[in-house]
Design a protein around this motif. Sequence first.
Motif, PDB file in Angstrom:
ATOM      1  N   LEU A  17       0.865  -1.176   0.000  1.00 25.92           N
ATOM      2  CA  LEU A  17       0.000   0.000   0.000  1.00 25.92           C
ATOM      3  C   LEU A  17       0.903   1.226   0.000  1.00 25.92           C
ATOM      4  CD1 LEU A  17      -2.770  -0.964   2.568  1.00 25.92           C
ATOM      5  CD2 LEU A  17      -2.984  -0.814   0.087  1.00 25.92           C
ATOM      6  N   ASP A  18       0.614   2.149  -0.907  1.00 25.37           N
ATOM      7  CA  ASP A  18       1.526   3.256  -1.136  1.00 25.37           C
ATOM      8  C   ASP A  18       0.748   4.569  -1.085  1.00 25.37           C
ATOM      9  OD1 ASP A  18       3.732   4.687  -1.761  1.00 25.37           O
ATOM     10  OD2 ASP A  18       3.840   4.070  -3.859  1.00 25.37           O
ATOM     11  N   ALA A  20      -2.616   4.903   0.175  1.00 22.35           N
ATOM     12  CA  ALA A  20      -4.018   4.712  -0.222  1.00 22.35           C
ATOM     13  C   ALA A  20      -4.935   5.546   0.661  1.00 22.35           C
ATOM     14  CB  ALA A  20      -4.396   3.235  -0.109  1.00 22.35           C
ATOM     15  N   GLY A  39      -3.634  -4.349  -3.980  1.00 21.72           N
ATOM     16  CA  GLY A  39      -3.586  -4.001  -2.558  1.00 21.72           C
ATOM     17  C   GLY A  39      -4.943  -4.003  -1.893  1.00 21.72           C
ATOM     18  N   LYS A  40      -5.965  -4.536  -2.560  1.00 21.81           N
ATOM     19  CA  LYS A  40      -7.316  -4.549  -1.992  1.00 21.81           C
ATOM     20  C   LYS A  40      -7.371  -5.346  -0.688  1.00 21.81           C
ATOM     21  CE  LYS A  40      -9.345  -6.491  -5.536  1.00 21.81           C
ATOM     22  NZ  LYS A  40      -8.235  -6.735  -6.487  1.00 21.81           N
ATOM     23  N   THR A  42      -4.946  -6.289   1.211  1.00 22.40           N
ATOM     24  CA  THR A  42      -4.074  -5.698   2.230  1.00 22.40           C
ATOM     25  C   THR A  42      -4.800  -4.548   2.931  1.00 22.40           C
ATOM     26  OG1 THR A  42      -2.231  -6.199   0.752  1.00 22.40           O
ATOM     27  CG2 THR A  42      -1.758  -4.801   2.629  1.00 22.40           C
ATOM     28  N   LEU A  43      -5.475  -3.735   2.139  1.00 22.90           N
ATOM     29  CA  LEU A  43      -6.243  -2.631   2.710  1.00 22.90           C
ATOM     30  C   LEU A  43      -7.329  -3.177   3.648  1.00 22.90           C
ATOM     31  CD1 LEU A  43      -6.809   0.506   2.501  1.00 22.90           C
ATOM     32  CD2 LEU A  43      -8.606  -0.114   0.925  1.00 22.90           C
ATOM     33  N   GLN A  53      -0.558  -0.558  10.188  1.00 19.90           N
ATOM     34  CA  GLN A  53       0.001   0.262   9.110  1.00 19.90           C
ATOM     35  C   GLN A  53       1.374   0.804   9.480  1.00 19.90           C
ATOM     36  OE1 GLN A  53      -2.578   1.008  11.037  1.00 19.90           O
ATOM     37  NE2 GLN A  53      -2.815   3.206  11.403  1.00 19.90           N
ATOM     38  N   MET A 200      -8.434   0.724  -7.255  1.00 19.93           N
ATOM     39  CA  MET A 200      -7.064   0.706  -6.754  1.00 19.93           C
ATOM     40  C   MET A 200      -6.117   0.139  -7.786  1.00 19.93           C
ATOM     41  SD  MET A 200      -7.184  -0.594  -2.842  1.00 19.93           S
ATOM     42  CE  MET A 200      -5.456  -0.207  -2.646  1.00 19.93           C
ATOM     43  N   GLY A 203      -1.223  -0.163  -5.057  1.00 13.79           N
ATOM     44  CA  GLY A 203      -1.258   0.333  -3.689  1.00 13.79           C
ATOM     45  C   GLY A 203      -1.825   1.722  -3.511  1.00 13.79           C
ATOM     46  N   LYS A 204      -2.391   2.276  -4.608  1.00 10.22           N
ATOM     47  CA  LYS A 204      -2.988   3.604  -4.511  1.00 10.22           C
ATOM     48  C   LYS A 204      -4.439   3.544  -4.964  1.00 10.22           C
ATOM     49  CE  LYS A 204       1.052   6.485  -5.563  1.00 10.22           C
ATOM     50  NZ  LYS A 204       2.022   5.479  -6.000  1.00 10.22           N
TER      51      LYS A 204
END
Lengths: 298, 116
Positions: A17-18, A20, A39-40, A42-43, A53, A200, A203-204
């Motif tokens: 994740l960068d 988000a 990154g879904k 992970t979020l 985080q 997404m 990661g954004k």
Amino acid sequence: MIEVKDLVKRFDGFAALDGATISVPAGSVYGLVGPNGAGKSTLIRHLTGIYRQDTGTVRMGGEDVWENTALKARVAAIPDDWYYFLQSTVRDMMRFYRGFYPRFSMERYEALKDVFRIEEKRMIRRLSKGMQKQVAFWLALCCMPDYLILDEPVDGLDPVMRRQVWSLVLGDVAQRGTTVLVSSHNLRELEDVCDHVGIMDHGKVLLERSLAQLQDTTVKLQVVFREDREVPPPEIPVLHASRIGRVHTLIMRMSAQEAEARLAAYDPLLVDAVPLTLEEIFIYELGGVDYAVKDIVL
Amino acid sequence: MNYRDSRPIYEQIKDGLRKLIVTGAMAPDEKLPSVRALATQLSINPNTIQRAYNELEGEGYIYSVPGKGSFASGNTGADEARKAELLSQVRELLAELRYLGVSNAELAALVKEEQA
């Protein structure tokens, strides 16, 4: 209300994740989409308090999620890799859930027995994948959650069960104002159940809007001009233009009325506004940004 | 609801309800299904249904009573935008009928027939 701000999470230097940022209004159904590895999940694991985080904030209803037991008692989640204890039956798992969720409703548990029709004395690990998922929904809905976090929730469910679980979830949204965040690759289905969408990649979050806003601000027009034209008039701002015979198909980022008014100046033979589906919106909005995004709309 | 229909869901709901009201399948002052009932029945987002209801109310097809729900209105003459939209559709149909060789007299006869 779920608010994630500038969330960064690195695994061995790789930023899953960068930065988000998402914001899910209370009582809405938010669809999170994106290619594999965007990154879904992970979020989502940050929202359920599994990951901590590196930087950024993860808040629900104004409270931080990490190590917040009182908040997590109001959050139910169905992960993509659910876990049931060895040898456990549906009833065993129900007792386990009941111990953690103070609002666990036995009344609901009994009522949902008729819906899912799974023998509660059967061992869950002996059930099929789809039935195990049904058990996950059964238990999650009994927790009377204020926040429901679903990671690819209806994969593996048959068409009848899909509609059944959506109807239960949306009933809860209408009645109790549950806030739902759902990740999925099925855009056609999301269009029915969601009112907000976020996409997404790497990661954004590239784009986040309400569905109504998306559909009102993008339009597809089929136009036939009087004179034979290779391309639409250059003064008209188009997102995408294609042509079959004399019919031009134009994608424009404005309302249908505005687009028709602008084209009327050229006195076309025919102007027909066709609404865009969610899939098309994603293709045209993001097709130019990143090719990987295009792959999700298969 | 038609799953092949590419129009936004709220427009499909609006059209469906409007048809019921205009054809008289839904009598004036009859109660519309609640947002919650429709949401669970059709597996559609309740906020989307609420939006369709709000727009129909704005157009004068339905009215809502706080705490009671939404009801079909008796008179629907107020909606100028819808009138214009329908008239343009009729024009399109007329253009096609003329192309197929239907004469003006025949069309006039049709209008008369519908009145009776």
